[in-house]
Structures are given as C-alpha cells and as structure tokens.
Design a protein around this motif. Structure first.
Motif, PDB file in Angstrom:
ATOM      1  N   GLY A  83       0.872  -1.350  -0.042  1.00  0.00           N
ATOM      2  CA  GLY A  83      -0.072   0.150  -0.068  1.00  0.00           C
ATOM      3  C   GLY A  83       0.897   1.093  -0.110  1.00  0.00           C
ATOM      4  N   ILE A  84       1.899   1.244   0.728  1.00  0.00           N
ATOM      5  CA  ILE A  84       2.876   2.326   0.734  1.00  0.00           C
ATOM      6  C   ILE A  84       3.409   2.423  -0.563  1.00  0.00           C
ATOM      7  N   VAL A  85       3.829   1.409  -1.191  1.00  0.00           N
ATOM      8  CA  VAL A  85       4.565   1.310  -2.482  1.00  0.00           C
ATOM      9  C   VAL A  85       3.576   2.337  -3.464  1.00  0.00           C
ATOM     10  N   GLU A  86       2.549   1.746  -3.475  1.00  0.00           N
ATOM     11  CA  GLU A  86       1.427   2.580  -4.285  1.00  0.00           C
ATOM     12  C   GLU A  86       1.187   3.839  -3.956  1.00  0.00           C
ATOM     13  N   ARG A  87       0.904   4.127  -2.889  1.00  0.00           N
ATOM     14  CA  ARG A  87       0.768   5.437  -2.400  1.00  0.00           C
ATOM     15  C   ARG A  87       1.856   6.520  -2.818  1.00  0.00           C
ATOM     16  N   LEU A  88       3.262   6.146  -2.664  1.00  0.00           N
ATOM     17  CA  LEU A  88       4.273   6.715  -3.153  1.00  0.00           C
ATOM     18  C   LEU A  88       4.468   6.848  -4.659  1.00  0.00           C
ATOM     19  N   MET A 116       9.061  -7.639  -3.103  1.00  0.00           N
ATOM     20  CA  MET A 116       8.860  -6.702  -2.259  1.00  0.00           C
ATOM     21  C   MET A 116      10.061  -5.921  -1.974  1.00  0.00           C
ATOM     22  N   VAL A 117      11.258  -6.538  -1.841  1.00  0.00           N
ATOM     23  CA  VAL A 117      12.633  -5.857  -1.768  1.00  0.00           C
ATOM     24  C   VAL A 117      12.615  -4.884  -2.820  1.00  0.00           C
ATOM     25  N   ASP A 118      12.549  -5.382  -4.304  1.00  0.00           N
ATOM     26  CA  ASP A 118      12.594  -4.527  -5.441  1.00  0.00           C
ATOM     27  C   ASP A 118      11.523  -3.413  -5.359  1.00  0.00           C
ATOM     28  N   ALA A 119      10.370  -3.601  -4.867  1.00  0.00           N
ATOM     29  CA  ALA A 119       9.450  -2.396  -5.030  1.00  0.00           C
ATOM     30  C   ALA A 119       9.886  -1.405  -3.839  1.00  0.00           C
ATOM     31  N   LEU A 120      10.662  -1.767  -2.731  1.00  0.00           N
ATOM     32  CA  LEU A 120      11.120  -0.760  -1.721  1.00  0.00           C
ATOM     33  C   LEU A 120      12.178  -0.097  -2.369  1.00  0.00           C
ATOM     34  N   VAL A 121      13.005  -0.679  -2.962  1.00  0.00           N
ATOM     35  CA  VAL A 121      14.167  -0.021  -3.608  1.00  0.00           C
ATOM     36  C   VAL A 121      13.613   0.807  -4.760  1.00  0.00           C
ATOM     37  N   GLU A 122      12.736   0.631  -5.411  1.00  0.00           N
ATOM     38  CA  GLU A 122      12.239   1.448  -6.393  1.00  0.00           C
ATOM     39  C   GLU A 122      11.410   2.720  -5.696  1.00  0.00           C
ATOM     40  N   VAL A 123      10.740   2.604  -4.657  1.00  0.00           N
ATOM     41  CA  VAL A 123      10.377   3.536  -4.016  1.00  0.00           C
ATOM     42  C   VAL A 123      11.120   4.699  -3.505  1.00  0.00           C
ATOM     43  N   ALA A 124      12.388   3.853  -2.786  1.00  0.00           N
ATOM     44  CA  ALA A 124      13.498   4.746  -2.190  1.00  0.00           C
ATOM     45  C   ALA A 124      13.932   5.684  -3.142  1.00  0.00           C
TER      46      ALA A 124
END
Length: 140
Positions: A83-88, A116-124
């Motif tokens: 949800g955080i990934v999509e919001r950002l 999930m790790v890839d998505a977090l890196v993308e968001v970062a």
C-alpha cells in the motif's frame, strides 16, 4: 568491564532535519539525519534481534507526532508495504510542490520476497523527490 558504548534511548526530538533519539552512556547525543536542505534522507538501522530497533522506530513515531510531522509505522508482513509503495508511486506522479517531510518507518525486512524488496528499492529511488524519508529497521 566492557568497551562497548551503550545508547540510552529517549523520545525522539526533531530539529532542522536531524532527529535525536538518545544519548551515549559516555555522553553526547545519538542522532539521525532525516532531511538535508528540505530533501528527505533515507536510513537503515541494523542490529541483532532484541537490540531495540522496534523500540527506536516507536520513539521516532512518537517524536514525529509530537513535532507535527506525518509519520507511519509500517509492518511489511501485514501487507502495509504494498500500500505504501502504491501511495508513493501516486505522489511521484503529481506536480512537485513544497511538501512537508513525511516519515515511513518500516520494521524488519527479514524474509521478504524479492519482489517486495525490489518495490521498496524502487520507492526509495523517488521518495525523496516527494520529501518522504524511509527509515528501515532490519535484523542482522
């Protein structure tokens, strides 16, 4: 007798892009940089299980709330992280504005799948553009 310096935790205090969240037993503040020149900075906090990473995130959440800073404690195992990934991602598509600092405090990435790790890196990679600081606590 030990040569290890201990940290005495306290409620986080935010000031000018720096959060102070404790003191060393030998004296001096323990601080974390969360913003430089109005641009959010990311951090990773590591330590063995039971070392106080989650307590630190809770202190950061309490201090941010007290300082009027939007902050979210995220449990990646309850689906919150997607949800955080999509919001950002949504925030990143908007016109750049003078946005207030927001914190996303992510507790423990151990065992997350690669997507999930890839998505977090993308968001970062773009979160700082919308003044979001990711602070991740992870066991080592």
């Amino acid at each position: 007798m030990t040569d290890t310096t201990q940290i005495i935790p306290g409620i986080a205090r935010f000031s000018d892009g720096v959060v102070t969240f404790g003191t060393y037993d030998t004296g001096g503040d323990v601080s974390l940089l969360v913003s430089v020149g109005g641009r959010a900075e990311h951090s990773i906090i590591t330590g063995p299980p039971g070392s106080g990473k989650t307590v630190l995130l809770q202190s950061l959440l309490a201090g941010a709330t007290e300082a009027g800073i939007e902050a979210h404690l995220v449990d990646p195992y309850r689906g919150d992280l997607w949800g955080i990934v999509e919001r950002l991602r949504s925030l990143a598509t908007r016109e750049p504005t003078d946005q207030a600092l927001r914190l996303y405090l992510v507790d423990d990435l151990t065992g997350l799948d690669g997507a999930m790790v890839d998505a977090l890196v993308e968001v970062a990679s773009f979160a700082t553009d919308v003044n979001v600081a990711l602070i991740v606590a992870n066991s080592v």
